[in-house]
Design an enzyme around this catalytic site. Structure first.
Site, mmCIF file in Angstrom:
data_model
loop_
_atom_site.group_PDB
_atom_site.id
_atom_site.type_symbol
_atom_site.label_atom_id
_atom_site.label_comp_id
_atom_site.label_asym_id
_atom_site.label_seq_id
_atom_site.Cartn_x
_atom_site.Cartn_y
_atom_site.Cartn_z
ATOM 1 C CB VAL A 12 42.909 18.734 9.277
ATOM 2 C CG1 VAL A 12 44.117 19.609 9.564
ATOM 3 C CG2 VAL A 12 41.701 19.231 10.052
ATOM 4 C CG ASP A 33 45.462 7.855 5.405
ATOM 5 O OD1 ASP A 33 44.928 8.941 5.686
ATOM 6 O OD2 ASP A 33 45.113 6.761 5.902
ATOM 7 C CB THR A 38 42.298 14.152 18.239
ATOM 8 O OG1 THR A 38 41.648 15.322 17.715
ATOM 9 C CG2 THR A 38 43.759 14.196 17.891
ATOM 10 C CG LEU A 86 41.382 24.840 7.711
ATOM 11 C CD1 LEU A 86 41.777 23.594 6.942
ATOM 12 C CD2 LEU A 86 41.733 26.098 6.945
ATOM 13 C CE LYS A 102 40.569 23.658 16.424
ATOM 14 N NZ LYS A 102 40.510 23.475 15.030
ATOM 15 C CG PHE A 134 30.458 32.067 14.596
ATOM 16 C CD1 PHE A 134 31.052 32.443 13.414
ATOM 17 C CD2 PHE A 134 30.410 30.724 14.912
ATOM 18 C CE1 PHE A 134 31.599 31.510 12.557
ATOM 19 C CE2 PHE A 134 30.958 29.777 14.061
ATOM 20 C CZ PHE A 134 31.555 30.167 12.889
ATOM 21 C CG LEU A 135 26.447 37.327 17.386
ATOM 22 C CD1 LEU A 135 26.388 38.844 17.541
ATOM 23 C CD2 LEU A 135 26.204 36.657 18.748
ATOM 24 C CB CYS A 189 35.402 21.593 15.369
ATOM 25 S SG CYS A 189 36.575 21.089 14.121
ATOM 26 C CE LYS A 194 37.357 16.327 17.278
ATOM 27 N NZ LYS A 194 38.711 16.787 17.605
#
Ligand code: UDX
Length: 437
Positions: free
Chosen positions: A11, A30, A86, A153, A207, A252-253, A263, A266
């Site tokens: 991300v 980082d 996370t 994303l 989210k 998404f079918l 994602c 989690k």
């Protein structure tokens, strides 16, 4: 705007490069020396189409840089994005926020007045409040704001998603943060992108709600697919039949082996934890998590059934290991359960994936000692008694079926992504098993 991005994971790196491309000055920070060294050398540690070029162009233009030294860049920043991991905390399923809180603590003494700290990591409701408390405790006189700006994303399409979002969600609790966030996204909103401003908690929950809803859609169509197989219907017709109702929507079918990735698995679990914490029921999401776990566990059996119910001593070609195409990400991929089920049943697995084989080998039961990694799709098929397509990579969509048949010991194809027409495959002499038809 001067932006600092904390975390150069998926991300952080994509968002940092895209913000720089809008014309902002972005520094990505980082703690991992090897990551920063690689980035300074122009090496991109993740696979994402178009990202290397975007990074190179913006570094060359002087808008994007990388550093280990947070103290060097934070005092100048108008906005500091937290884009650290996370992960699911071991043992209790909560999102592990230790990296988010550590970042807040570390930045606090370095921020300038007016800085806006923006949570981009996926974080449970109330995390923004906690970040605010941590900073205020360390820097009591500082004037700062905390905003939430979740990202939506998709891996493999991240740059496009960033540049042409359906919407941008921003959660703020004060006007200054609202103005800064509007300025950051102006290059997109002036091009027609929709920016939705709400309070911080609503943005944090949005989210999780979005991911849980999409996971629900997938699990719903997967269960419909199972029913279609039993009643003799084609799930693609059903998906088309319902998806053209604009209240439902056609995306998404697509039925498949179950959702995976970094994602959905989690975030659905973390949402259940939040609901528990606030004493609210989430019976639907709970059922979705179970349905998807069951599905992933059942897919190995579907392949074994296609091998006449017995995989012992048989060779299976596995095409695709990543949780979806155009990524090297293996996290929670359905392939993990499938490969383990096949080897447990005594099968020899020959696998090929265009990008995921390095990551796959690190997973328990998928090591190079357990399965054979092949250099292309066709070599995986040599001598195989069955072939299973797990991931919808482009090269698997147009296999030379006559060649496949010649290479295999027995022509059995299990197509878990519905890439082929039954007529074509059967005309080439295959036994063909698909999903929901
Ligand atoms: C997802 C969300 O789409 C994105 O908005 C969020 O920011 C992160 O999580 P990603 O995990 O990259 O993105 O992949 P996505 O394309 O959404 O697919 C997730 C999983 O669902 C994959 O395993 C995919 O194969 C599966 N899927 C998706 C289906 O099985 N059927 C579908 O119709 C769509």
């Amino acid at each position: 705007m001067r932006i600092v991005m904390i975390g150069t994971g998926y991300v952080g790196l994509v968002s940092g490069a895209c913000f720089a491309d809008f014309g902002h000055t972005v520094t990505c920070v980082d703690k991992d020396q090897s990551k920063i060294d690689a980035l300074l050398n122009g090496e991109i540690p993740i696979f994402e189409p178009g990202l290397d070029e975007l990074v190179a162009n913006n570094v060359a233009a002087g808008r994007l840089s990388f550093t280990l030294d947070i103290a060097e860049v934070l005092p100048e920043a108008d906005a500091v994005f937290i884009a650290v991991g996370t992960p699911t905390r071991r043992g209790d399923g909560h999102a592990d926020l230790s990296y988010v809180y550590a970042a807040a603590e570390e930045m606090a003494p370095l921020l300038r007045d007016g800085a806006v700290v923006v949570d981009k990591s996926t974080v449970p409701v109330g995390t923004g409040d906690e970040v605010e408390k941590i900073i205020a405790k360390t820097a009591p006189d500082l004037k700062f704001s905390v905003a939430s700006n979740p990202e939506f994303l998709r891996e493999g399409a991240a740059i496009d998603d960033f540049a042409k979002p359906d919407r941008i969600v921003v959660g703020v609790n004060d006007d200054h943060a609202k103005e800064v966030m509007e300025a950051i996204y102006r290059p997109l909103t002036s091009n027609g992108a929709l920016l939705i401003v709400m309070n911080r908690r609503a943005a944090e929950l949005t989210k999780y709600a979005a991911n849980a809803f999409l996971a629900t859609k997938i699990s719903f169509i997967n269960e419909m697919a199972d029913l279609c197989e039993k009643v003799g219907a084609d799930v693609r017709d059903v998906a088309h039949g319902i998806g053209t109702d604009s209240r439902i929507g056609s995306r998404f079918l697509m039925p498949g082996p179950g959702y995976g990735g970094s994602c959905f698995p989690k975030d659905t679990l973390a949402l259940l934890k939040t609901a528990e914490q606030f004493d609210a029921q989430q019976a639907i999401v709970e059922a979705v998590v179970k349905s998807n776990d069951d599905r992933k566990a059942a897919m190995g059996g579907k392949v074994i059934d296609a091998l006449s119910g017995d995989a012992a001593g048989k060779t299976v070609a596995v095409l695709g290991l990543t949780f979806k195409a155009d990524t090297d990400d293996m996290r929670d991929s359905p392939s993990i359960d499938i490969v383990r089920a096949l080897t447990a049943a005594g099968a020899t697995v020959r696998a090929y994936d265009p990008e995921g084989m390095e990551q796959a080998q690190k997973i328990d039961g998928l090591g190079a000692d357990a399965i054979t990694y092949c250099e292309d799709a066709y070599s995986a098929m040599e001598g195989a008694d069955g072939l299973v397509i797990i991931t919808e990579w482009k090269p698997f969509r147009a296999l030379d079926l006559a060649k496949v048949k010649d290479l295999m010991a027995a022509p059995v194809m299990v197509d878990l992504r519905n890439l082929y027409s039954r007529k074509d495959v059967e005309a080439n002499g295959f036994t063909y098993v698909a999903v929901g038809r």
